[in-house]
Motif scaffolding. Structure first.
Motif: not given
Length: 498
Positions: A412, A414-415
């Motif tokens: 999450l 990285t997103v």
């Protein structure tokens, strides 16, 4: 896949538990047992004491205090011996010797310790095998007289020595279940002291004493007095007498004080408080925590099913592993071979959990290490649950949940960017998977006390509730499944598949 995980007994009750659920109140507290209190009329009064008198309180309060101190001290000594043996194995095989010699020393010592663990259970008391929580749940349901061997001093010795050897030998088993069992045995023998003998004669109070002992065992495992009371209530009690609550609090506070003293020393590893900031959790992330809780519920139900299926497969197909020494030796050999070249698998579970809970970047592990840890630990733990050695599963599910939550949080991050704190998702994942395996909502309270923070209360409560609800839609808790497995082991009757 869902039909495989789902228990066909869902909604029908588990075999082996029907007797517990059908027992009448009069059977639990009547005068029909042959204990030392035969002929003593039980009076279950909702008062502060045994019968509400000062004389009874003068015995009850010292008993609960002594129970907390003695049981917690004994459990702490066992944990320290376990830690010393495990560290000694690593020091001799990794730091002092190297290469093939160190490999042989590490693996052979682990196998020998695990064989010693099952040997003491065979020779001293087979009741010491497994977690101990299923036996205590049966005792708390009124089967005290039929399970007296579970409270014998031989079971205490076998449980302590066997646990030291099993964990010291490198098997990924937990200590919370055995700690509960040992605490109950200590409570049984403390009640035989002449000064406390009158407490033992009241059958309702005797069950309350066992309930208090269960809470002390859990509080001595994690240093969580409030969470231990609630967890023991959910995991071991088919019913609950309200006067047990204050007695449990008194006993667990005494045990938690001893825990705090022991684990402030550098001899034993302890859980560390987390350091999450007030902005690490935002309401907009709640849906992400809900998804994590739902997934952990599915994983928890899957783990319970895997544990049972592995046990059944071993009994039906792998007949050459029917010998306890061959079975334990093979598992210990595989575990040792996997651990030696991977330092991650050799570290104390509490140290790994502290790393996963960290609000900062991980120092000891990489993301690939965490994934490797899960892939190796999951099948090993599922196999070890059914071994004829002492061992629990709560801390193992705690570790696996923390690993899954950390990986989810890193993804999450990285997103969605740096607003996501992966360590917080590790905390929620640990509580959720523990709840999915044990079906105890009080795992959320345990995690509050372990981390020392309540700023993440809402995501943990919601995730644990979802996890328990989802897991219950598939099958029964691990402890109920272990009761069935034990019944099948002792009885040749064939039950439906759980």
């Amino acid at each position: 896949m869902w039909s495989w995980i789902r228990s066909p007994l869902k909604g029908k009750g588990l075999p082996g538990l029907d007797g517990i659920r059908k027992r009448k109140w009069s059977d639990l507290f009547g005068d029909n047992d042959d204990s030392e209190g035969k002929g003593h009329q039980t009076k279950v009064q909702m008062t502060c004491g045994v019968h509400g008198t000062t004389a009874d309180l003068s015995r009850l309060v010292p008993y609960m205090t002594l129970l907390g101190i003695v049981a917690a001290s004994f459990i702490s000594i066992v944990d320290i011996f376990t830690h010393v043996i495990f560290e000694a194995r690593k020091r001799v095989s990794v730091d002092i010797t190297h290469g093939a010699v160190g490999y042989v020393i590490y693996v052979s010592s682990g196998v020998l310790l695990c064989l010693l663990s099952t040997l003491v259970c065979q020779q001293w008391s087979k009741e010491a095998e497994g977690s101990g929580l299923p036996q205590m749940k049966s005792i708390m349901s009124g089967f005290h007289d039929k399970l007296r061997n579970s409270l014998a001093v031989e079971a205490l010795a076998a449980k302590a020595v066997g646990l030291i050897c099993a964990i010291g030998g490198g098997l990924p088993v937990g200590w919370e279940g055995p700690n509960v069992h040992m605490s109950c045995i200590i409570a049984e023998y403390l009640s035989r002291i002449p000064y406390f003998h009158s407490l033992r004669q009241d059958k309702a109070l005797r069950l309350q004493m066992m309930a208090c002992a269960c809470t002390v065992g859990l509080a001595s495992s994690f240093g969580t007095p409030i969470g231990a009371v609630l967890y023991a209530l959910e995991s071991t009690s088919s019913f609950y007498l309200v006067p047990t609550f204050w007695k449990s609090i008194l006993a667990t506070i005494s045990g938690a004080m001893v825990f705090d003293i022991w684990y402030k020393t550098p001899v034993a590893e302890a859980f560390e408080n987390t350091t999450f900031g007030p902005d690490d959790y935002r309401r907009s992330q709640l849906i992400l925590f809900c998804l994590l809780g739902t997934f952990m519920g599915i994983v928890g139900a899957f783990f319970v099913k895997c544990t049972h299926e592995v046990y059944q497969f071993r009994k039906r197909r792998l007949t050459y592993l029917s010998n306890r020494f061959v079975l334990v030796g093979v598992v210990a050999l595989v575990s040792g071979l996997a651990q030696y070249n991977n330092e991650l698998l050799r570290i104390d579970p509490r140290k790994a959990i502290n790393e996963l809970f960290s609000s900062n970047a991980m120092q000891l592990m990489t993301y690939s290490d965490v994934m490797f840890l899960l892939l190796i630990k999951f099948p090993l733990i599922a196999v070890c649950v059914g071994l004829p050695i002492p061992g629990g599963v709560f801390i193992s599910s705690f570790l696996m949940g923390a690993g899954c939550g950390r990986l989810y949080g890193e993804f999450l991050r990285t997103v969605f960017g740096p607003s996501i704190v992966p360590g917080l998702y590790a905390v929620v994942g640990a509580a959720s998977l523990a709840g999915g395996v044990t079906r105890a909502l009080s795992c959320s309270v345990l995690i509050f006390e372990v981390t020392g923070q309540i700023s993440h209360m809402m995501p943990i409560l919601v995730a644990v509730l979802l996890s328990v609800t989802v897991a219950n839609s598939f099958n029964q808790s691990l402890y109920d499944t272990l009761i069935v497995m034990k019944v099948r082991k002792q009885d040749n009757k064939r039950f439906p598949e759980p």
